[in-house]
Design a protein around this motif. Structure first.
Motif, PDB file in Angstrom:
ATOM      1  N   VAL A 113       0.827  -1.009   0.084  1.00  0.00           N
ATOM      2  CA  VAL A 113      -0.011   0.000   0.003  1.00  0.00           C
ATOM      3  C   VAL A 113       1.005   1.202  -0.024  1.00  0.00           C
ATOM      4  O   VAL A 113       0.414   2.143  -0.962  1.00  0.00           O
ATOM      5  N   GLY A 114       1.848   1.210   0.853  1.00  0.00           N
ATOM      6  CA  GLY A 114       3.080   2.266   0.845  1.00  0.00           C
ATOM      7  C   GLY A 114       3.498   2.755  -0.261  1.00  0.00           C
ATOM      8  O   GLY A 114       3.681   3.554  -0.839  1.00  0.00           O
ATOM      9  N   GLY A 115       3.729   1.704  -1.109  1.00  0.00           N
ATOM     10  CA  GLY A 115       4.537   1.762  -2.328  1.00  0.00           C
ATOM     11  C   GLY A 115       3.587   2.293  -3.463  1.00  0.00           C
ATOM     12  O   GLY A 115       3.868   3.222  -4.347  1.00  0.00           O
ATOM     13  N   PHE A 116       2.500   1.663  -3.364  1.00  0.00           N
ATOM     14  CA  PHE A 116       1.336   2.470  -4.528  1.00  0.00           C
ATOM     15  C   PHE A 116       1.258   3.854  -4.106  1.00  0.00           C
ATOM     16  O   PHE A 116       1.015   4.920  -5.015  1.00  0.00           O
ATOM     17  N   ILE A 117       1.103   4.404  -2.737  1.00  0.00           N
ATOM     18  CA  ILE A 117       0.982   5.686  -2.483  1.00  0.00           C
ATOM     19  C   ILE A 117       2.121   6.488  -2.595  1.00  0.00           C
ATOM     20  O   ILE A 117       2.045   7.711  -3.363  1.00  0.00           O
ATOM     21  N   ILE A 118       3.282   6.217  -2.476  1.00  0.00           N
ATOM     22  CA  ILE A 118       4.528   6.924  -2.989  1.00  0.00           C
ATOM     23  C   ILE A 118       4.779   7.264  -4.548  1.00  0.00           C
ATOM     24  O   ILE A 118       4.772   8.060  -4.867  1.00  0.00           O
ATOM     25  N   GLY A 119       4.200   5.782  -5.205  1.00  0.00           N
ATOM     26  CA  GLY A 119       4.358   6.050  -6.552  1.00  0.00           C
ATOM     27  C   GLY A 119       3.366   7.021  -7.104  1.00  0.00           C
ATOM     28  O   GLY A 119       3.424   7.941  -8.164  1.00  0.00           O
TER      29      GLY A 119
END
Length: 298
Positions: A246-252
């Motif tokens: 989830v954090g990866g998607f948010i940062i992306g």
């Protein structure tokens, strides 16, 4: 911003975020077990990308075999790194492990620079990965749509290992108390090595996809990407595998949206990822999906 542009940015954000997520999972798994931020993790991504480059450009191996070999060797390298650098420091203060991780990171970056040179090399992207599709006006490459699919598939695989296998049970038990696990007849060092192997393999997959989407490899490619993946792990809730994704998607998405809405700030897109990290930590220090690590892990 019209709906077509918005959908285009959604596709771009999913692709970029998926690559961060693959690397972030390794950060969060190692932290969940050892309470160690493995700052050499981004450089494992670089190692995986260079291995793929070597197998394709030098040995002319097919892409599927290249991925298999690069991921396997990267996973083995991660386990070897644990054995020679981290295992001797199991009982040492956590700061010693952190300094060791930073030292390994510098060593890998400089070793690759000395022996392979610091000039970026063009990555031999398979032709079918560059195929462009247009759906209702939204364009995307085959590679950009494959990354989220592979990420979600690997996430399900990791969750299956953690919650449906004996090794996963051992990993979760180990994250609570290493000494008690040893007393129960489980070799804690073997389980920790497995965690490093899984994390390093995922980082290699992320590095290969990064090299495909931004077709070049160089020794410093994992530095900033690794820091952003670490930010993604913290934003999602470090210690939570699903949170890392989830954090990866948010940062992306954060990076992509900043460029889409404020093109003049494109040069500062890297800073916005860390600004978002600060904001999340101010209001929810454990991260979006994080929990009290004394009660729950992974």
């Amino acid at each position: 911003m019209d709906i077509l542009t918005f959908m285009q940015q959604m596709v771009n954000g999913f692709s970029l975020g998926s690559m961060y997520a693959l690397i972030a999972i390794g950060y969060t798994m190692v932290y969940g077990v050892l309470r160690l931020i493995n700052f050499a993790h981004g450089d494992i991504m670089m190692v995986g990308a260079f291995l793929a480059y070597t197998f394709m450009a030098v040995f002319d191996l097919p892409f599927p075999l290249t991925v298999l070999l690069a991921v396997t060797i990267s996973a083995s390298f991660g386990m070897f790194m644990d054995k020679i650098a981290y295992k001797p420091l199991r009982e040492a203060p956590k700061i010693s492990l952190l300094i060791t991780a930073i030292g390994i990171s510098f060593f890998l970056e400089n070793a690759f620079t000395v022996f392979l040179g610091g000039v970026p090399r063009a990555f031999p992207v398979p032709e079918y990965m560059e195929n462009i599709f247009n759906v209702a006006g939204v364009t995307f490459s085959f590679a950009s749509i494959m990354v989220p699919i592979v990420t979600l598939f690997l996430l399900m695989g990791i969750l299956y290992v953690l919650y449906k296998t004996k090794y996963g049970m051992a990993i979760r038990a180990l994250s609570f108390d290493i000494k008690t696990v040893n007393l129960m007849g489980i070799d804690a060092n073997t389980i920790i090595a497995l965690v490093f192997g899984l994390g390093s393999g995922l980082a290699a997959v992320g590095g290969i996809f990064w090299a495909i989407n931004y077709p070049s490899v160089e020794p410093m490619m994992g530095v900033l990407v690794g820091l952003k993946a670490f930010a993604a792990a913290v934003v999602g809730g470090i210690g939570s595998v699903s949170g890392a994704v989830v954090g990866g998607f948010i940062i992306g998405f954060t990076e992509v949206v900043v460029i889409a809405f404020f093109p003049e700030l494109g040069g500062y897109k890297d800073a916005f990822a860390f600004i978002f990290l600060i904001l999340v930590l101010l209001f929810k220090p454990t991260g979006i999906m994080g929990e009290d690590l004394e009660k729950s892990r992974f």
